[in-house]
Design an enzyme around this catalytic site. Structure first.
Site, PDB file in Angstrom:
ATOM      1  N   LYS A  81       1.134  -1.048   0.040  1.00 49.91           N
ATOM      2  CA  LYS A  81       0.422   0.166  -0.064  1.00 49.91           C
ATOM      3  C   LYS A  81       1.041   1.272   0.576  1.00 49.91           C
ATOM      4  CE  LYS A  81      -4.166  -1.331   2.353  1.00 49.91           C
ATOM      5  NZ  LYS A  81      -4.801  -1.294   1.434  1.00 49.91           N
TER       6      LYS A  81
ATOM      7  N   ARG B 228     -10.653 -11.287   1.909  1.00 45.55           N
ATOM      8  CA  ARG B 228     -11.012 -12.531   0.939  1.00 45.55           C
ATOM      9  C   ARG B 228     -10.094 -13.545   1.072  1.00 45.55           C
ATOM     10  NH1 ARG B 228     -11.568  -9.179  -3.658  1.00 45.55           N
ATOM     11  NH2 ARG B 228     -11.229  -6.946  -2.694  1.00 45.55           N
TER      12      ARG B 228
HETATM   13  N1  BES Z   1      -8.010  -3.553   4.592  1.00 47.92           N
HETATM   14  C1  BES Z   1      -8.253  -3.042   3.282  1.00 47.92           C
HETATM   15  C2  BES Z   1      -9.427  -2.705   2.921  1.00 47.92           C
HETATM   16  C3  BES Z   1      -9.424  -0.814   3.500  1.00 47.92           C
HETATM   17  C4  BES Z   1      -8.593   0.072   2.627  1.00 47.92           C
HETATM   18  C5  BES Z   1     -10.137  -0.764   4.480  1.00 47.92           C
HETATM   19  C6  BES Z   1      -9.172   0.898   3.445  1.00 47.92           C
HETATM   20  C7  BES Z   1     -10.813   0.634   5.075  1.00 47.92           C
HETATM   21  C8  BES Z   1      -9.648   1.407   4.284  1.00 47.92           C
HETATM   22  C9  BES Z   1      -8.599  -3.901   1.912  1.00 47.92           C
HETATM   23  O1  BES Z   1      -7.356  -5.171   2.449  1.00 47.92           O
HETATM   24  C10 BES Z   1      -8.193  -3.939   0.387  1.00 47.92           C
HETATM   25  O2  BES Z   1      -6.591  -3.589   1.175  1.00 47.92           O
HETATM   26  N2  BES Z   1      -8.508  -3.929  -0.252  1.00 47.92           N
HETATM   27  C11 BES Z   1      -8.311  -3.494  -1.556  1.00 47.92           C
HETATM   28  C12 BES Z   1      -8.812  -4.713  -2.411  1.00 47.92           C
HETATM   29  C13 BES Z   1      -8.497  -4.291  -4.371  1.00 47.92           C
HETATM   30  C14 BES Z   1      -6.668  -4.944  -3.949  1.00 47.92           C
HETATM   31  C15 BES Z   1      -9.064  -4.951  -4.877  1.00 47.92           C
HETATM   32  C16 BES Z   1      -9.094  -2.052  -1.656  1.00 47.92           C
HETATM   33  O3  BES Z   1     -10.033  -1.845  -1.024  1.00 47.92           O
HETATM   34  O4  BES Z   1      -8.206  -1.364  -1.537  1.00 47.92           O
HETATM   35 MN    MN Z   2      -5.627  -4.684   1.936  1.00 52.90          MN
END
Ligand code: BES
Ligand code: MN
Ligand code: ZN
Length: 511
Positions: free
Chosen positions: A293, A367
Protein backbone atom coordinates in the site's frame (compact mmCIF):
# COMPACT_ATOMS: atom_id res chain seq x y z
CA UNK A 1 -19.17 3.15 32.55
CA UNK A 2 -22.55 1.76 33.52
CA UNK A 3 -26.07 3.07 33.36
CA UNK A 4 -28.40 2.53 36.31
CA UNK A 5 -31.98 3.41 37.14
CA UNK A 6 -32.96 5.65 40.02
CA UNK A 7 -36.20 6.81 41.65
CA UNK A 8 -34.95 10.01 43.21
CA UNK A 9 -33.78 13.43 42.22
CA UNK A 10 -30.19 14.25 43.15
CA UNK A 11 -30.66 16.12 46.39
CA UNK A 12 -28.78 13.95 48.85
CA UNK A 13 -25.59 14.08 46.87
CA UNK A 14 -25.80 17.84 46.83
CA UNK A 15 -26.04 17.94 50.60
CA UNK A 16 -22.98 15.77 50.87
CA UNK A 17 -21.17 18.23 48.68
CA UNK A 18 -21.51 21.07 51.15
CA UNK A 19 -20.41 18.98 54.07
CA UNK A 20 -17.33 17.72 52.31
CA UNK A 21 -16.52 21.11 50.83
CA UNK A 22 -15.19 19.25 47.84
CA UNK A 23 -15.96 21.00 44.58
CA UNK A 24 -15.41 17.73 42.72
CA UNK A 25 -18.16 15.85 44.48
CA UNK A 26 -21.03 17.39 42.58
CA UNK A 27 -24.13 16.20 40.85
CA UNK A 28 -25.67 17.16 37.53
CA UNK A 29 -29.33 16.88 36.67
CA UNK A 30 -30.02 16.53 32.96
CA UNK A 31 -33.35 17.82 31.71
CA UNK A 32 -34.62 17.16 28.20
CA UNK A 33 -36.67 19.76 26.34
CA UNK A 34 -38.41 19.41 22.98
CA UNK A 35 -38.60 22.08 20.29
CA UNK A 36 -41.94 23.32 21.63
CA UNK A 37 -40.15 23.90 24.93
CA UNK A 38 -42.03 21.14 26.76
CA UNK A 39 -39.99 19.63 29.60
CA UNK A 40 -39.72 15.86 29.32
CA UNK A 41 -40.55 14.12 32.60
CA UNK A 42 -41.72 17.46 33.98
CA UNK A 43 -43.72 15.75 36.76
CA UNK A 44 -40.51 14.42 38.30
CA UNK A 45 -38.67 17.72 38.27
CA UNK A 46 -40.51 19.23 41.23
CA UNK A 47 -39.06 22.55 42.41
CA UNK A 48 -36.52 22.70 39.61
CA UNK A 49 -39.22 23.32 37.08
CA UNK A 50 -39.57 27.07 37.53
CA UNK A 51 -35.85 27.60 37.45
CA UNK A 52 -35.55 25.57 34.25
CA UNK A 53 -38.36 27.43 32.53
CA UNK A 54 -36.76 30.74 33.45
CA UNK A 55 -33.44 29.64 32.05
CA UNK A 56 -34.95 28.44 28.82
CA UNK A 57 -36.57 31.81 28.36
CA UNK A 58 -33.65 34.09 29.15
CA UNK A 59 -31.18 31.99 27.16
CA UNK A 60 -33.46 31.80 24.09
CA UNK A 61 -33.12 28.03 24.22
CA UNK A 62 -34.80 26.47 21.18
CA UNK A 63 -34.82 22.78 22.04
CA UNK A 64 -33.16 21.66 18.80
CA UNK A 65 -31.52 18.23 18.70
CA UNK A 66 -28.50 18.04 21.03
CA UNK A 67 -28.59 21.79 21.86
CA UNK A 68 -27.26 22.27 25.40
CA UNK A 69 -27.52 24.84 28.17
CA UNK A 70 -25.73 24.50 31.49
CA UNK A 71 -26.48 26.31 34.73
CA UNK A 72 -27.01 25.82 38.44
CA UNK A 73 -30.16 25.28 40.43
CA UNK A 74 -30.92 25.16 44.14
CA UNK A 75 -32.44 22.09 45.69
CA UNK A 76 -35.43 22.17 48.05
CA UNK A 77 -33.13 22.24 51.03
CA UNK A 78 -32.29 25.83 50.15
CA UNK A 79 -28.66 26.62 49.57
CA UNK A 80 -27.56 23.30 48.15
CA UNK A 81 -26.67 23.85 44.53
CA UNK A 82 -26.69 21.18 41.87
CA UNK A 83 -25.72 21.58 38.26
CA UNK A 84 -28.37 21.61 35.60
CA UNK A 85 -27.86 20.60 32.02
CA UNK A 86 -30.71 21.31 29.67
CA UNK A 87 -30.59 19.34 26.42
CA UNK A 88 -32.77 19.77 23.35
CA UNK A 89 -34.37 16.75 21.70
CA UNK A 90 -35.99 18.46 18.70
CA UNK A 91 -39.41 17.28 17.60
CA UNK A 92 -40.80 14.94 20.23
CA UNK A 93 -42.25 12.64 17.56
CA UNK A 94 -39.00 12.45 15.60
CA UNK A 95 -36.74 10.68 18.06
CA UNK A 96 -34.76 8.74 15.46
CA UNK A 97 -31.83 6.53 16.38
CA UNK A 98 -29.33 9.01 15.05
CA UNK A 99 -30.96 11.88 16.99
CA UNK A 100 -31.05 9.86 20.19
CA UNK A 101 -27.41 8.93 19.78
CA UNK A 102 -26.54 12.60 19.26
CA UNK A 103 -28.51 13.56 22.38
CA UNK A 104 -26.78 10.86 24.45
CA UNK A 105 -23.40 12.02 23.19
CA UNK A 106 -24.17 15.71 23.83
CA UNK A 107 -25.08 14.95 27.44
CA UNK A 108 -21.80 13.27 28.12
CA UNK A 109 -19.68 15.81 26.31
CA UNK A 110 -21.20 19.00 27.62
CA UNK A 111 -21.50 18.34 31.30
CA UNK A 112 -18.89 20.00 33.41
CA UNK A 113 -15.69 18.05 33.88
CA UNK A 114 -16.11 18.50 37.60
CA UNK A 115 -19.33 16.57 37.77
CA UNK A 116 -18.97 13.12 39.20
CA UNK A 117 -22.57 11.97 38.99
CA UNK A 118 -25.31 12.54 36.45
CA UNK A 119 -29.02 11.90 36.64
CA UNK A 120 -31.00 12.06 33.42
CA UNK A 121 -34.71 12.72 33.93
CA UNK A 122 -36.41 10.60 31.29
CA UNK A 123 -39.87 9.89 32.62
CA UNK A 124 -41.52 7.55 30.16
CA UNK A 125 -40.66 9.48 27.05
CA UNK A 126 -38.92 6.71 25.13
CA UNK A 127 -39.85 3.29 23.77
CA UNK A 128 -37.55 0.42 24.72
CA UNK A 129 -35.69 0.56 21.41
CA UNK A 130 -35.31 4.33 21.69
CA UNK A 131 -34.07 3.98 25.22
CA UNK A 132 -31.44 1.48 24.05
CA UNK A 133 -30.30 3.81 21.26
CA UNK A 134 -30.03 6.73 23.68
CA UNK A 135 -28.19 4.61 26.24
CA UNK A 136 -25.77 3.33 23.60
CA UNK A 137 -24.95 6.89 22.48
CA UNK A 138 -24.41 8.04 26.06
CA UNK A 139 -22.30 5.03 27.04
CA UNK A 140 -20.09 5.12 23.97
CA UNK A 141 -19.46 8.85 24.43
CA UNK A 142 -17.81 7.99 27.74
CA UNK A 143 -15.30 5.65 26.10
CA UNK A 144 -11.62 6.66 26.26
CA UNK A 145 -8.49 4.85 25.06
CA UNK A 146 -5.84 6.51 27.20
CA UNK A 147 -3.44 3.75 28.09
CA UNK A 148 -0.55 5.14 26.04
CA UNK A 149 -0.86 8.71 27.38
CA UNK A 150 1.82 9.37 30.03
CA UNK A 151 0.06 12.35 31.58
CA UNK A 152 -2.89 11.37 33.74
CA UNK A 153 -6.24 11.92 32.08
CA UNK A 154 -9.55 13.14 33.46
CA UNK A 155 -11.32 10.15 34.99
CA UNK A 156 -14.35 8.67 33.28
CA UNK A 157 -17.64 8.81 35.16
CA UNK A 158 -18.35 5.44 36.71
CA UNK A 159 -22.08 5.56 36.34
CA UNK A 160 -24.95 7.65 35.08
CA UNK A 161 -28.45 7.23 36.51
CA UNK A 162 -31.70 7.53 34.69
CA UNK A 163 -34.75 8.82 36.51
CA UNK A 164 -37.59 7.01 34.79
CA UNK A 165 -41.26 6.41 35.43
CA UNK A 166 -41.24 3.27 33.28
CA UNK A 167 -39.49 -0.06 33.84
CA UNK A 168 -36.48 0.13 31.60
CA UNK A 169 -34.47 -2.34 33.68
CA UNK A 170 -34.26 -5.21 31.17
CA UNK A 171 -33.50 -2.84 28.29
CA UNK A 172 -30.88 -1.12 30.36
CA UNK A 173 -29.19 -4.38 31.37
CA UNK A 174 -29.02 -5.32 27.70
CA UNK A 175 -27.62 -1.88 26.77
CA UNK A 176 -24.92 -2.25 29.42
CA UNK A 177 -24.01 -5.71 28.09
CA UNK A 178 -23.80 -4.41 24.52
CA UNK A 179 -21.60 -1.54 25.63
CA UNK A 180 -19.34 -3.84 27.58
CA UNK A 181 -18.83 -5.95 24.43
CA UNK A 182 -18.36 -2.84 22.35
CA UNK A 183 -15.72 -1.61 24.79
CA UNK A 184 -13.78 -4.83 24.34
CA UNK A 185 -14.07 -4.45 20.56
CA UNK A 186 -12.87 -0.86 20.69
CA UNK A 187 -10.03 -1.69 23.08
CA UNK A 188 -8.54 -4.48 20.97
CA UNK A 189 -9.11 -2.61 17.70
CA UNK A 190 -7.42 0.54 19.02
CA UNK A 191 -4.29 -1.41 19.97
CA UNK A 192 -1.46 -0.83 17.50
CA UNK A 193 -0.12 -3.63 15.33
CA UNK A 194 2.98 -4.16 17.46
CA UNK A 195 0.75 -5.12 20.39
CA UNK A 196 -2.28 -6.61 18.71
CA UNK A 197 -1.19 -9.45 16.41
CA UNK A 198 -2.90 -12.81 15.85
CA UNK A 199 -1.62 -14.42 19.03
CA UNK A 200 -2.70 -11.41 21.10
CA UNK A 201 -6.24 -11.72 19.76
CA UNK A 202 -6.20 -15.46 20.43
CA UNK A 203 -5.10 -14.73 24.02
CA UNK A 204 -8.01 -12.33 24.45
CA UNK A 205 -10.40 -15.01 23.23
CA UNK A 206 -8.89 -17.60 25.58
CA UNK A 207 -9.14 -15.24 28.53
CA UNK A 208 -12.75 -14.54 27.76
CA UNK A 209 -13.45 -18.28 27.57
CA UNK A 210 -11.75 -18.76 30.95
CA UNK A 211 -14.01 -16.10 32.46
CA UNK A 212 -17.16 -17.87 31.25
CA UNK A 213 -16.28 -21.59 31.43
CA UNK A 214 -19.92 -22.66 31.48
CA UNK A 215 -20.87 -20.74 28.38
CA UNK A 216 -17.78 -20.66 26.18
CA UNK A 217 -15.45 -23.12 24.50
CA UNK A 218 -12.42 -21.96 22.56
CA UNK A 219 -10.19 -23.65 20.00
CA UNK A 220 -7.18 -22.12 18.29
CA UNK A 221 -6.20 -23.56 14.90
CA UNK A 222 -2.51 -22.88 14.21
CA UNK A 223 -0.71 -22.74 10.85
CA UNK A 224 0.41 -26.36 10.95
CA UNK A 225 -3.19 -27.47 11.45
CA UNK A 226 -4.28 -25.10 8.69
CA UNK A 227 -1.81 -26.83 6.38
CA UNK A 228 -3.36 -30.19 7.22
CA UNK A 229 -6.80 -28.76 6.57
CA UNK A 230 -5.72 -27.35 3.21
CA UNK A 231 -6.43 -23.74 4.16
CA UNK A 232 -3.93 -22.45 1.60
CA UNK A 233 -5.72 -19.19 0.87
CA UNK A 234 -5.55 -18.26 4.56
CA UNK A 235 -1.90 -19.36 4.69
CA UNK A 236 -1.02 -17.38 1.56
CA UNK A 237 -1.71 -14.24 3.62
CA UNK A 238 -0.21 -15.37 6.93
CA UNK A 239 3.05 -16.74 5.55
CA UNK A 240 4.64 -13.37 4.74
CA UNK A 241 4.74 -12.48 8.43
CA UNK A 242 6.92 -13.58 11.35
CA UNK A 243 3.75 -13.57 13.45
CA UNK A 244 1.89 -16.83 13.05
CA UNK A 245 -1.65 -16.70 11.68
CA UNK A 246 -4.42 -18.13 13.87
CA UNK A 247 -7.99 -19.20 13.36
CA UNK A 248 -9.87 -18.85 16.64
CA UNK A 249 -13.17 -20.68 17.10
CA UNK A 250 -15.37 -19.64 20.02
CA UNK A 251 -18.49 -21.66 20.79
CA UNK A 252 -21.16 -19.92 22.86
CA UNK A 253 -23.49 -22.56 24.30
CA UNK A 254 -26.29 -20.33 25.54
CA UNK A 255 -29.11 -22.69 24.64
CA UNK A 256 -27.79 -26.23 24.34
CA UNK A 257 -24.73 -28.23 23.35
CA UNK A 258 -23.76 -28.31 19.69
CA UNK A 259 -20.86 -29.71 17.67
CA UNK A 260 -19.45 -29.73 14.18
CA UNK A 261 -21.52 -31.91 11.86
CA UNK A 262 -18.72 -33.75 10.08
CA UNK A 263 -15.66 -35.82 11.05
CA UNK A 264 -15.59 -38.99 13.13
CA UNK A 265 -16.94 -37.60 16.38
CA UNK A 266 -19.91 -35.82 14.82
CA UNK A 267 -23.24 -36.34 16.54
CA UNK A 268 -26.31 -35.38 14.64
CA UNK A 269 -28.16 -32.54 16.26
CA UNK A 270 -31.66 -31.10 16.18
CA UNK A 271 -32.20 -28.26 13.74
CA UNK A 272 -33.05 -25.88 16.58
CA UNK A 273 -29.67 -26.51 18.21
CA UNK A 274 -27.70 -25.47 15.14
CA UNK A 275 -25.71 -22.35 15.99
CA UNK A 276 -25.66 -18.99 14.25
CA UNK A 277 -22.16 -18.39 12.91
CA UNK A 278 -20.34 -15.07 13.15
CA UNK A 279 -17.11 -14.69 11.18
CA UNK A 280 -14.68 -11.78 11.43
CA UNK A 281 -11.81 -10.60 9.26
CA UNK A 282 -8.85 -10.22 11.59
CA UNK A 283 -5.95 -8.80 9.62
CA UNK A 284 -4.05 -7.30 12.54
CA UNK A 285 -2.04 -5.16 10.16
CA UNK A 286 -2.51 -4.81 6.41
CA UNK A 287 0.56 -3.48 4.60
CA UNK A 288 -0.84 -4.84 1.34
CA UNK A 289 1.91 -7.47 1.21
CA UNK A 290 4.04 -7.48 -1.96
CA UNK A 291 1.30 -5.34 -3.55
CA UNK A 292 2.38 -2.79 -0.96
CA UNK A 293 0.00 0.00 0.00
CA UNK A 294 1.09 3.65 -0.31
CA UNK A 295 2.54 5.07 2.91
CA UNK A 296 -0.02 7.82 3.51
CA UNK A 297 -2.68 6.63 5.90
CA UNK A 298 -1.26 3.13 6.17
CA UNK A 299 -1.31 3.48 9.96
CA UNK A 300 -5.08 3.08 9.81
CA UNK A 301 -4.56 -0.50 8.71
CA UNK A 302 -4.07 -1.50 12.35
CA UNK A 303 -7.89 -1.40 12.37
CA UNK A 304 -8.10 -4.09 9.70
CA UNK A 305 -8.99 -6.62 12.37
CA UNK A 306 -12.17 -4.66 13.21
CA UNK A 307 -14.41 -7.46 11.96
CA UNK A 308 -12.95 -10.07 14.27
CA UNK A 309 -12.80 -7.52 17.11
CA UNK A 310 -16.54 -6.98 16.69
CA UNK A 311 -17.21 -10.72 16.69
CA UNK A 312 -15.12 -11.14 19.86
CA UNK A 313 -16.89 -8.22 21.54
CA UNK A 314 -20.24 -9.68 20.57
CA UNK A 315 -19.32 -12.96 22.28
CA UNK A 316 -18.42 -11.01 25.41
CA UNK A 317 -21.72 -9.11 25.27
CA UNK A 318 -23.57 -12.41 24.78
CA UNK A 319 -21.96 -13.82 27.92
CA UNK A 320 -23.01 -10.75 29.91
CA UNK A 321 -26.53 -10.67 28.51
CA UNK A 322 -26.72 -14.48 28.79
CA UNK A 323 -28.89 -14.74 25.69
CA UNK A 324 -30.44 -18.22 25.32
CA UNK A 325 -28.98 -18.97 21.89
CA UNK A 326 -26.20 -21.00 20.28
CA UNK A 327 -23.47 -19.11 18.45
CA UNK A 328 -20.19 -20.17 16.90
CA UNK A 329 -17.66 -17.44 16.16
CA UNK A 330 -14.57 -17.51 13.97
CA UNK A 331 -11.76 -14.96 14.09
CA UNK A 332 -9.60 -15.14 10.95
CA UNK A 333 -6.32 -13.70 12.25
CA UNK A 334 -3.27 -12.91 10.15
CA UNK A 335 -0.78 -10.14 9.52
CA UNK A 336 -0.35 -9.13 5.87
CA UNK A 337 3.38 -8.40 5.38
CA UNK A 338 5.83 -8.28 2.49
CA UNK A 339 8.83 -10.58 2.93
CA UNK A 340 10.87 -13.19 1.08
CA UNK A 341 8.26 -15.73 2.14
CA UNK A 342 5.30 -13.62 1.07
CA UNK A 343 2.91 -14.52 -1.73
CA UNK A 344 3.82 -13.06 -5.14
CA UNK A 345 1.17 -11.53 -7.39
CA UNK A 346 0.33 -14.28 -9.87
CA UNK A 347 0.75 -17.13 -7.40
CA UNK A 348 -1.97 -19.79 -7.55
CA UNK A 349 -3.22 -21.55 -4.41
CA UNK A 350 -5.82 -24.19 -3.68
CA UNK A 351 -8.44 -23.23 -1.11
CA UNK A 352 -9.85 -25.56 1.55
CA UNK A 353 -12.95 -25.87 -0.63
CA UNK A 354 -10.84 -27.30 -3.45
CA UNK A 355 -11.28 -24.27 -5.71
CA UNK A 356 -8.09 -22.65 -6.99
CA UNK A 357 -7.37 -18.92 -6.76
CA UNK A 358 -4.97 -16.81 -8.78
CA UNK A 359 -3.75 -14.12 -6.39
CA UNK A 360 -3.23 -11.11 -8.61
CA UNK A 361 -3.12 -8.59 -5.79
CA UNK A 362 -1.84 -9.50 -2.34
CA UNK A 363 -3.68 -6.46 -0.93
CA UNK A 364 -6.99 -8.24 -1.55
CA UNK A 365 -6.13 -10.45 1.43
CA UNK A 366 -9.29 -10.20 3.53
CA UNK A 367 -11.26 -12.39 1.15
CA UNK A 368 -8.43 -14.95 1.22
CA UNK A 369 -8.43 -15.43 5.00
CA UNK A 370 -12.22 -15.35 4.98
CA UNK A 371 -12.90 -17.86 2.21
CA UNK A 372 -11.17 -20.73 4.03
CA UNK A 373 -12.72 -19.65 7.33
CA UNK A 374 -16.17 -19.73 5.72
CA UNK A 375 -15.47 -23.26 4.46
CA UNK A 376 -14.31 -24.30 7.92
CA UNK A 377 -17.29 -22.84 9.77
CA UNK A 378 -19.79 -24.59 7.51
CA UNK A 379 -18.80 -27.80 9.30
CA UNK A 380 -21.21 -26.64 12.00
CA UNK A 381 -24.10 -26.58 9.52
CA UNK A 382 -25.03 -23.18 11.01
CA UNK A 383 -28.54 -21.74 10.73
CA UNK A 384 -27.09 -18.59 9.27
CA UNK A 385 -23.61 -17.16 8.76
CA UNK A 386 -22.87 -13.46 9.08
CA UNK A 387 -19.37 -12.20 8.44
CA UNK A 388 -18.02 -8.74 9.21
CA UNK A 389 -14.97 -7.44 7.39
CA UNK A 390 -13.12 -4.20 6.69
CA UNK A 391 -12.96 -5.58 3.19
CA UNK A 392 -12.81 -2.83 0.57
CA UNK A 393 -11.82 0.80 0.14
CA UNK A 394 -14.61 0.91 -2.47
CA UNK A 395 -17.16 0.48 0.32
CA UNK A 396 -15.79 3.57 2.06
CA UNK A 397 -16.21 5.50 -1.19
CA UNK A 398 -19.77 4.22 -1.63
CA UNK A 399 -21.18 4.59 1.89
CA UNK A 400 -18.69 6.58 3.97
CA UNK A 401 -18.78 6.08 7.73
CA UNK A 402 -22.56 6.15 8.13
CA UNK A 403 -23.78 2.77 6.89
CA UNK A 404 -22.13 -0.63 6.64
CA UNK A 405 -22.82 -2.53 3.41
CA UNK A 406 -24.82 -5.75 3.62
CA UNK A 407 -24.80 -8.47 0.96
CA UNK A 408 -26.84 -11.64 1.30
CA UNK A 409 -27.98 -14.75 -0.55
CA UNK A 410 -31.04 -15.12 1.72
CA UNK A 411 -34.06 -12.81 1.99
CA UNK A 412 -35.08 -13.82 5.50
CA UNK A 413 -31.61 -13.23 6.84
CA UNK A 414 -31.34 -9.90 5.05
CA UNK A 415 -34.70 -8.82 6.47
CA UNK A 416 -33.71 -9.87 9.98
CA UNK A 417 -30.47 -7.90 9.73
CA UNK A 418 -32.26 -4.83 8.38
CA UNK A 419 -34.76 -4.96 11.24
CA UNK A 420 -32.06 -5.40 13.85
CA UNK A 421 -30.08 -2.58 12.30
CA UNK A 422 -32.98 -0.16 12.64
CA UNK A 423 -33.77 -1.24 16.17
CA UNK A 424 -30.17 -0.90 17.29
CA UNK A 425 -29.46 2.29 15.37
CA UNK A 426 -26.47 0.61 13.72
CA UNK A 427 -27.17 1.45 10.08
CA UNK A 428 -26.64 -0.82 7.07
CA UNK A 429 -27.44 -0.60 3.36
CA UNK A 430 -28.34 -3.44 1.04
CA UNK A 431 -25.95 -4.02 -1.88
CA UNK A 432 -26.35 -6.39 -4.84
CA UNK A 433 -24.88 -9.81 -5.58
CA UNK A 434 -26.07 -10.34 -9.17
CA UNK A 435 -24.47 -13.21 -11.07
CA UNK A 436 -23.41 -10.74 -13.74
CA UNK A 437 -20.75 -9.35 -11.41
CA UNK A 438 -19.18 -12.80 -10.98
CA UNK A 439 -17.53 -12.75 -14.42
CA UNK A 440 -15.19 -9.99 -13.22
CA UNK A 441 -13.51 -12.70 -11.14
CA UNK A 442 -12.88 -15.08 -14.06
CA UNK A 443 -9.27 -16.19 -14.37
CA UNK A 444 -7.77 -17.64 -17.55
CA UNK A 445 -5.61 -20.03 -15.55
CA UNK A 446 -7.37 -20.83 -12.23
CA UNK A 447 -10.96 -21.24 -11.01
CA UNK A 448 -11.01 -17.55 -10.09
CA UNK A 449 -8.78 -14.58 -9.41
CA UNK A 450 -8.84 -12.62 -6.17
CA UNK A 451 -9.61 -9.21 -7.71
CA UNK A 452 -12.32 -8.02 -10.06
CA UNK A 453 -11.06 -4.63 -11.20
CA UNK A 454 -12.00 -1.13 -10.07
CA UNK A 455 -15.67 -1.25 -10.93
CA UNK A 456 -18.06 -2.36 -8.16
CA UNK A 457 -15.09 -3.25 -5.94
CA UNK A 458 -17.10 -4.11 -2.83
CA UNK A 459 -19.60 -6.16 -4.87
CA UNK A 460 -16.93 -8.31 -6.50
CA UNK A 461 -15.30 -8.83 -3.10
CA UNK A 462 -18.65 -10.11 -1.80
CA UNK A 463 -19.05 -12.23 -4.97
CA UNK A 464 -15.69 -13.82 -4.23
CA UNK A 465 -16.86 -14.83 -0.74
CA UNK A 466 -20.18 -16.13 -2.09
CA UNK A 467 -18.32 -18.78 -4.07
CA UNK A 468 -17.37 -20.48 -0.82
CA UNK A 469 -20.91 -20.74 0.52
CA UNK A 470 -22.55 -24.11 -0.02
CA UNK A 471 -25.90 -24.43 -1.80
CA UNK A 472 -28.77 -23.66 0.60
CA UNK A 473 -26.61 -22.10 3.30
CA UNK A 474 -28.00 -18.71 4.42
CA UNK A 475 -25.19 -16.17 4.54
CA UNK A 476 -24.69 -12.42 4.80
CA UNK A 477 -21.58 -10.33 4.50
CA UNK A 478 -21.11 -6.94 6.17
CA UNK A 479 -18.46 -4.68 4.68
CA UNK A 480 -17.55 -2.45 7.63
CA UNK A 481 -14.53 -0.75 6.03
CA UNK A 482 -16.13 2.68 6.54
CA UNK A 483 -17.88 2.10 9.86
CA UNK A 484 -15.45 0.12 12.05
CA UNK A 485 -13.34 3.15 12.81
CA UNK A 486 -13.25 6.94 12.45
CA UNK A 487 -10.15 8.11 10.59
CA UNK A 488 -8.31 11.43 10.81
CA UNK A 489 -6.49 12.99 13.72
CA UNK A 490 -8.90 11.58 16.32
CA UNK A 491 -8.83 8.11 14.79
CA UNK A 492 -10.58 5.55 16.89
CA UNK A 493 -12.46 2.25 16.65
CA UNK A 494 -16.26 2.58 16.88
CA UNK A 495 -17.19 -0.89 18.12
CA UNK A 496 -19.60 -1.37 15.21
CA UNK A 497 -21.36 -3.63 14.31
CA UNK A 498 -21.64 -5.06 17.86
CA UNK A 499 -25.02 -3.35 18.49
CA UNK A 500 -26.37 -4.79 15.23
CA UNK A 501 -25.06 -8.29 15.98
CA UNK A 502 -26.51 -8.23 19.50
CA UNK A 503 -29.92 -7.05 18.36
CA UNK A 504 -29.97 -9.68 15.62
CA UNK A 505 -29.09 -12.41 18.13
CA UNK A 506 -31.59 -11.13 20.70
CA UNK A 507 -34.36 -11.23 18.11
CA UNK A 508 -33.25 -14.67 16.92
CA UNK A 509 -33.24 -15.98 20.51
CA UNK A 510 -36.93 -15.14 20.74
CA UNK A 511 -37.91 -16.50 17.32
N1 BES B 1 -8.23 -3.57 4.35
C1 BES B 1 -8.37 -3.16 3.01
C2 BES B 1 -9.67 -2.41 2.76
C3 BES B 1 -9.72 -0.99 3.29
C4 BES B 1 -9.11 0.03 2.61
C5 BES B 1 -10.46 -0.71 4.41
C6 BES B 1 -9.20 1.33 3.10
C7 BES B 1 -10.56 0.59 4.88
C8 BES B 1 -9.93 1.61 4.23
C9 BES B 1 -8.37 -4.36 2.07
O1 BES B 1 -7.58 -5.42 2.48
C10 BES B 1 -7.84 -3.90 0.77
O2 BES B 1 -6.69 -3.54 0.72
N2 BES B 1 -8.67 -3.94 -0.26
C11 BES B 1 -8.28 -3.50 -1.55
C12 BES B 1 -8.82 -4.48 -2.55
C13 BES B 1 -8.30 -4.28 -3.93
C14 BES B 1 -6.83 -4.61 -4.00
C15 BES B 1 -9.09 -5.16 -4.88
C16 BES B 1 -8.86 -2.12 -1.78
O3 BES B 1 -9.99 -1.85 -1.36
O4 BES B 1 -8.16 -1.28 -2.33
MN1 MN C 1 -5.58 -5.25 1.84
ZN1 ZN D 1 -7.29 -5.61 4.50
Amino acid sequence: MKLTLTQTLPTLQAKKLLKKQSPKDSHCLVVLVDNELNLIASDTLKTHKDRINQLIEVAHFKGTVAETLADYALTESKNNPIQLLIVGIGKANNLTASNLQKIGKAIYQSMSKRVDAITVALGKALTDDQFAQFANGLLNASYRFNKYKSESQAPVLEKISVLASKDYQATLDFANAVYSGQTMTRNVANEPGNVCYPEYMADQAERLAATYPNLLKVRVVNQKQMEELGMNCFLSVAKGSDREGKLVILEYHGKSKFTTQDGKKAKKQKAEDAPIALVGKGVTFDTGGISLKPGAGMGDMKFDMGGSASVLGTIKALCEAKLPINVVAALALAENMPSARATRPGDIVKSMSGQTVEILNTDAEGRLVLCDTLTYIQRYKPKTIVDAATLTGACVIALGNVRSAVFSNDEDLLFALQNASEQAGDAIWHMPLDDEYQTQLDSPIADMQNIGGREAGSVTAACFLSRFIEEGQAWAHLDIAGTAWISGKQKEATGRPVPLFMQYLKNASKA
